[in-house]
Every structure is written in structure tokens, then in C-alpha cells.
Design a protein around this motif. Sequence first.
Motif, PDB file in Angstrom:
ATOM      1  N   ARG A  39       0.897  -1.421   0.308  1.00 44.94           N
ATOM      2  CA  ARG A  39      -0.030   0.020  -0.259  1.00 44.94           C
ATOM      3  C   ARG A  39       0.456   1.344   0.598  1.00 44.94           C
ATOM      4  NH1 ARG A  39      -5.434  -1.971   2.674  1.00 44.94           N
ATOM      5  NH2 ARG A  39      -5.794   0.337   1.151  1.00 44.94           N
ATOM      6  N   LYS A  40       1.869   1.248   0.826  1.00 41.49           N
ATOM      7  CA  LYS A  40       3.224   2.527   0.996  1.00 41.49           C
ATOM      8  C   LYS A  40       4.378   1.724   1.181  1.00 41.49           C
ATOM      9  CE  LYS A  40      -0.348   5.030   1.025  1.00 41.49           C
ATOM     10  NZ  LYS A  40      -1.172   6.604  -0.004  1.00 41.49           N
ATOM     11  N   TYR A  57      12.109   4.122   7.105  1.00 37.91           N
ATOM     12  CA  TYR A  57      11.766   3.032   6.448  1.00 37.91           C
ATOM     13  C   TYR A  57      10.044   3.195   6.781  1.00 37.91           C
ATOM     14  CZ  TYR A  57      15.753   0.998   4.402  1.00 37.91           C
ATOM     15  OH  TYR A  57      17.465   0.880   4.258  1.00 37.91           O
ATOM     16  N   THR A  58       9.186   2.603   6.275  1.00 39.37           N
ATOM     17  CA  THR A  58       7.692   3.119   6.363  1.00 39.37           C
ATOM     18  C   THR A  58       7.434   2.297   5.204  1.00 39.37           C
ATOM     19  OG1 THR A  58       7.682   5.260   7.823  1.00 39.37           O
ATOM     20  CG2 THR A  58       5.859   3.928   7.074  1.00 39.37           C
ATOM     21  N   THR A  59       6.492   1.185   5.649  1.00 40.45           N
ATOM     22  CA  THR A  59       5.796   0.336   4.645  1.00 40.45           C
ATOM     23  C   THR A  59       4.581  -0.168   4.937  1.00 40.45           C
ATOM     24  OG1 THR A  59       6.526  -1.904   5.011  1.00 40.45           O
ATOM     25  CG2 THR A  59       7.820  -0.494   3.417  1.00 40.45           C
ATOM     26  N   GLU A  70       5.368 -14.606   2.924  1.00 46.10           N
ATOM     27  CA  GLU A  70       6.296 -13.847   3.308  1.00 46.10           C
ATOM     28  C   GLU A  70       6.567 -12.383   2.498  1.00 46.10           C
ATOM     29  OE1 GLU A  70       7.185 -15.972  -1.543  1.00 46.10           O
ATOM     30  OE2 GLU A  70       8.017 -17.235   0.319  1.00 46.10           O
ATOM     31  N   LYS A  71       5.534 -11.964   2.103  1.00 45.74           N
ATOM     32  CA  LYS A  71       5.877 -10.393   1.053  1.00 45.74           C
ATOM     33  C   LYS A  71       5.787  -9.231   2.563  1.00 45.74           C
ATOM     34  CE  LYS A  71       6.140 -12.459  -2.730  1.00 45.74           C
ATOM     35  NZ  LYS A  71       6.680 -12.759  -3.520  1.00 45.74           N
ATOM     36  N   ALA A  72       5.353 -10.086   3.917  1.00 49.12           N
ATOM     37  CA  ALA A  72       5.206  -9.012   4.912  1.00 49.12           C
ATOM     38  C   ALA A  72       6.136  -9.235   5.577  1.00 49.12           C
ATOM     39  CB  ALA A  72       3.614  -8.664   5.392  1.00 49.12           C
ATOM     40  N   VAL A  73       7.499 -10.493   5.718  1.00 45.69           N
ATOM     41  CA  VAL A  73       8.236 -10.315   6.822  1.00 45.69           C
ATOM     42  C   VAL A  73       8.684  -9.339   7.167  1.00 45.69           C
ATOM     43  CG1 VAL A  73      10.163 -11.619   7.682  1.00 45.69           C
ATOM     44  CG2 VAL A  73       9.156 -12.806   5.552  1.00 45.69           C
ATOM     45  N   ILE A  74       8.483  -9.434   8.983  1.00 45.00           N
ATOM     46  CA  ILE A  74       8.361  -8.005   9.887  1.00 45.00           C
ATOM     47  C   ILE A  74       9.687  -8.847  10.329  1.00 45.00           C
ATOM     48  CG2 ILE A  74       7.785  -6.882  11.852  1.00 45.00           C
ATOM     49  CD1 ILE A  74       5.406  -8.471  11.532  1.00 45.00           C
ATOM     50  N   ALA A  75      10.906  -7.911   9.880  1.00 45.48           N
ATOM     51  CA  ALA A  75      12.435  -8.179  10.225  1.00 45.48           C
ATOM     52  C   ALA A  75      12.976  -6.904   9.704  1.00 45.48           C
ATOM     53  CB  ALA A  75      13.067  -9.372   9.731  1.00 45.48           C
ATOM     54  N   ILE A  76      14.201  -6.420  10.375  1.00 43.15           N
ATOM     55  CA  ILE A  76      15.712  -5.670  10.675  1.00 43.15           C
ATOM     56  C   ILE A  76      16.731  -6.279  10.199  1.00 43.15           C
ATOM     57  CG2 ILE A  76      15.719  -3.358  11.148  1.00 43.15           C
ATOM     58  CD1 ILE A  76      13.836  -3.333  12.804  1.00 43.15           C
ATOM     59  N   PRO A  77      17.090  -6.169   8.888  1.00 43.71           N
ATOM     60  CA  PRO A  77      18.724  -7.032   8.988  1.00 43.71           C
ATOM     61  C   PRO A  77      19.756  -6.438   9.109  1.00 43.71           C
ATOM     62  CG  PRO A  77      17.502  -6.671   7.028  1.00 43.71           C
ATOM     63  CD  PRO A  77      16.268  -6.570   7.853  1.00 43.71           C
ATOM     64  N   TYR A  78      20.830  -6.345   9.812  1.00 43.71           N
ATOM     65  CA  TYR A  78      21.645  -4.738  10.212  1.00 43.71           C
ATOM     66  C   TYR A  78      22.868  -5.659  11.052  1.00 43.71           C
ATOM     67  CZ  TYR A  78      21.289  -6.786  15.341  1.00 43.71           C
ATOM     68  OH  TYR A  78      21.272  -7.012  16.644  1.00 43.71           O
ATOM     69  N   GLU A  79      24.046  -5.047  10.750  1.00 44.72           N
ATOM     70  CA  GLU A  79      25.309  -5.072  11.341  1.00 44.72           C
ATOM     71  C   GLU A  79      25.575  -4.636  12.556  1.00 44.72           C
ATOM     72  OE1 GLU A  79      27.448  -6.941   9.547  1.00 44.72           O
ATOM     73  OE2 GLU A  79      25.245  -6.952   8.162  1.00 44.72           O
ATOM     74  N   LYS A  80      26.196  -5.834  13.681  1.00 40.45           N
ATOM     75  CA  LYS A  80      26.896  -4.779  14.641  1.00 40.45           C
ATOM     76  C   LYS A  80      26.946  -3.500  14.880  1.00 40.45           C
ATOM     77  CE  LYS A  80      27.718  -9.355  17.154  1.00 40.45           C
ATOM     78  NZ  LYS A  80      28.441 -10.026  17.330  1.00 40.45           N
TER      79      LYS A  80
END
Length: 630
Positions: A39-40, A57-59, A70-80
Motif C-alpha cells: 500500500r505504501k 523506512y515505512t511500509t 513472505e511478502k510481509a515479513v517483519i524483520a530488520i537486518p543489521y550489522e553490529k
Amino acid sequence: MMKIFCIGALSIASLYFAQNFPVSAIPENLKKNANAVIRKDFTTIQINSINDIKYQYTTVTTVLNKDGDEKAVIAIPYEKGDNISDVKVTLYDESGKKIKSYSKSDFGDFANNNQGTFYSNSRVLALAYTPTQYPYTVEFSYQIGEENTVFLPDFIPFRSTNISLEEAQMKIINKSGIELKSKTYPSKYNYASVVESDNTAEKIYTYKNVPAIDDAFLLPQPVKILPKVSFALTKFNLEGKQGTINNWKDFGSWYYKNILEPVFVSTPAIKAEVASLNLQGTKEEKVRKIYQYMQSKTRYIFVALGIGGWQPMLPDEVQKKGYGDCKGLSTYMKTLLDEAGIPSYYCKINSDSSPISFDKDFPKMGGNHIILMVPTEKGNIWLENTSQQIAFNHLSYSTTDRNVLTVKQDGIDIIDTPSYPAEQNKEKQVLKIKLNEDNSILGEGSFSYTGSQYDHNLAFTNMQPKERNETVKSLFDVLHFDKVEMKNFLNDKDNAIAKYDLDFKANNYSKNAGNSIIFRAVPIYSNTVYKTDENRELPFELRQSFEDEYEISYTVPKNYKLDEIPENVTVSSEFGTYKLNFVKNGDELKVSRTIKINRGLYPKEKYNDYINFRKKTLNLDNSKILISKI
């Protein structure tokens, strides 16, 4: 000032999204072929300095059915070291009524390790949610700040099939004083377009109302269909190391000096290894011996450590531990070659089943795999270093037909990997078939595969006999096997040929017709179902050229004679050629069948022409032969 910006940006976002999202508000054309609707999708990137970048980010994604989860997985990949804040998640039902809200404290923190990953600095914050009804909507926002400014994301509507988009926006606010380069790649098929607005303070790019791409037969990857905008700063930071990327030359020089040179280090143990190989002969013979030695003592394990996961392990570590990822294994192999006095080059590549190349006119950090290139007077030798089984100087279908970034001390050269012609991507079948009166057949066959077809048969190398037999039975399921046995499997690593023999019995191959028996001309063939599509909306891609050559000898039962034999036939088209020939010799019949397919990206208007060509070849494979009782 940064703090003020963050609060302001989030306040605007909160005001904008202070609404519900009923599914009824989605335009009907965006529901077609869609499992989920974006939607956004709003992204704001603020570049504050060479080593300070913030992403907001806002989705909002509506999942229409289970396949869309699988298109709406709630996850935040990051590095230390990354700073994550302002995490908000709200779930809505079909009518747009709020179901539940979550914050950062509800997320789990996990190692972001794919299968086969051994060492990694990558992490992921993830929220598990099991839907109880469909459709539902996920509103998800967060902010993340980091110091690496070399990895600016591309702006593309979506990256997979069966997902549509209402609105997406990327805003870039560049306060760093560093030049930001961008390049827009329009859709070649007018599937969607990006709207650009630019002023001194910010750049804004927008997509609206992009329908889903249906996962159709022979569909090219969405990235080849959709528009894209790429970005790159002319000066950047990667884990405290700063560089420039005005062109491929200066970026390559930085890459070599900062990423590779510190690990291109030999040791007495590595020197001794090379000396023990007693290398003799031509350069090719020496490279082959070193390569096969390296394969025999290493295995692949992904390692995402070292300057953002881009710097290889030291060759000494790989030598001692016997494992590494594509970066580490390629660096170890290069060090062995260096000790033998043989120059080689570290090459970044986009490894994918569909060829994707680097833009020679727009330099930026990219690629997902490393291979080696060894120049010789007879041509380049290419080394895939992650497989213990792949042949010397052979690249698989996932790395041929594209370009690579060849990293040298004085910069990057962009060169092409090999493109294997159809005659090299070959399957050869030689079958001897005994026809029986009970409609069964006894068969003996020899099979050989080269080029990309060699790649598809490498899996047999590590299988036990029973598993090989079951796999063949599944691959050749057009025959009703009563029993099957694979024998003499050989992975010829010098010549990139996979070979094996097959003994089998299959039932119900022929049919009775009074005192006669009818059987098809080709025992083993593709049973793909080809369907025309009068409403084809997108082009189709034949990703690999190939050639299949079959020689089949039939022996008829005693007291039977060959009666009706089809005419020889040749079918030609722009997609390839097909030949079927028959030679009768007493009570034996020899059938020769060859099909050649030409790779390419073809317009949608030619789709049905291709389908009809393949239907015709399948019908000819099923040409009927009649034997009658004497």
C-alpha cells in the motif's frame, strides 16, 4: 540537528499514516495476480557526512492470502554497530480495524545466518506473527543509522512476482557536500515508470499503481522488466576506510589497496605446499594441478566477516582450517598461483540463473560472488573455487554470459565470462531398446553431459547408488520403470563431462492393436506441458542454449516385423531446430533425434510461436511406429 530531523520525519510519517487500510480501498487492477499489495513503501535517506547515513523506512503491506505471507515479513537486518530506533508495527484486519501493535521490545534478536554460514557479523531483529485470517495488513516502520555509505540501495517497485504496489517513494536528503550520482533505467516494456523531482535540498523518486507481475512460464526476472534507479556517492566509507568512486578505475584501485592487498599474503606453509606439487608442463597444466589440489583439501562455508563482509579470510586461515567462502577460497587459490609465478585476478560477479551484468558507465559497489581469472596466451582460464566437484576451467550456468569486475592494482577492468554455445551445452543419449510382446522394454543406455547440462548432473557425484537410481527414475518419469540401475558414473573434471550408463526395464511402453504393436519413436523426452497464451503481457526468456542428441536402436520381438515407419522430418525456427530420422535394417530400427534451442529474450508477440514450435517437437517425439506379427 540530526535529532530534530529524525523527530520531524517521524512526526510527518505518523501523521500521514494516521489512518486505517481497508482492503476494499485497493484498486481492482492491483489485486489481479497479487498475493500481497504494497500500500505504501516510503524510504527517506539522509546523508550527513561521508560516514553518517540515516534510513527511515515505512511500509504498509496487505497480505491477500497465505502465499503472500513472505511478502510481509517483519524483520530488520543489521550489522553490529548499527543504531536502530523508532520501531513500530501495527496489524489491521480486512476492514482496516487495528488488531495489535508492537514495539522494538517485542522483537527477537538473531544471527542473520543462512544455511551454510559459519561466521557472520550480520544480525536480524524479527517479529513472529501467525495470521489467523486473511486478508490482513502490516504497517511497519523503523529508523536505522550506520557509518557505511557505499551501499546505497536501488529504487525498484518490487523484486518478486505476484506482488503489486500502490505507492512507493524514495527521498534522498544529501547534507554531506559529496556528489551523489544517480541513473534511471526505464522499463524496456513500459511496465511502469518512475517520477523524479529534484531540487538543491533533496531528490524524490516515486512509483504509483504498479500491477503485479504474474509468475508466468519462461518469465524473465522482474528486475529485467521493471524500472530502476541506482545511486552512488563519489566519496564513501566502508568500515572506517574511505574511498572515491568517480569511475571503475579509481574504485578498483581503492578496492585492491584496502580490501584485497592486506590479505594477499603468503606464508612459508603455502610456499611449501606449492613446492610439494612439483609443477611441470604448460601454464594450463600447472593451473589445473594447483586447482584440483585446492579442491581436494577445502570446502565451502560462508563467512560474512571482515570490512562489511567484503574482505576475504587470510589465505593462511583457509590453508590451516580447510574451509572458506567464495572470497576466502578464491584468495587462497590466487596465493597458490602467485607462489607458482602465475598471475591471476580476483573477479566480482553477479551469480544468478538469469545473466545480470554490471553497468560499465555507472560504477557502484555490487556483485554477490567471487571467481578467479587466469590470463594465458590461449585465452582466459576461469576458476570457480567454491565447489569440490566442478571441472577445471568451467563456469556454471549461473556465472556464464555476463561480465565481471576484474580487480587489479591499477583499477577495475570489466570483461565478459564465457558464453557456451548450444553445441557445448549438450546431452548425448545412446540407447539400445529391446521391445517385448508384453508391452515392456529392456534398455541399456549411455548418457553424457557437457556445458550447463554438466552442471545439472553434478549432484549425482555425492549420491549413494540407491539415491542415484531414485533420482534417475524421477528425472525420466515419462517411462514407467519397473527397475533401473545407474552404473559407472564419472565426473570428468579435466574435460567438464558427466557420464553414466543405465540399465532399465519399463512397462506399458507399447500398445497392442490387433496383431500389431504400436510404440513411440523417442523413449526419453521432456514432458513439459506447453500452453499457448493469447493474452501474454510480457516477454519470455530462454536462459540457456542447449542441444540434445539421441541415438536409439530398437530390436523387435521374434516373429514380428517392422511395418510402418514415419518419414524423416526437420523443423526449423528462430528458436532452434529439430531433426528426426529413421533407418531400417532388418529387424532393427535406428532413430536419430536432435533438438537445438537458442537462448534469448524474446518479445511477447513471439511467445505462441515458440510454444507451437515446442508442441510440434513433442508430437514428433511421440511419432508412432508399427510392428506386425509375421
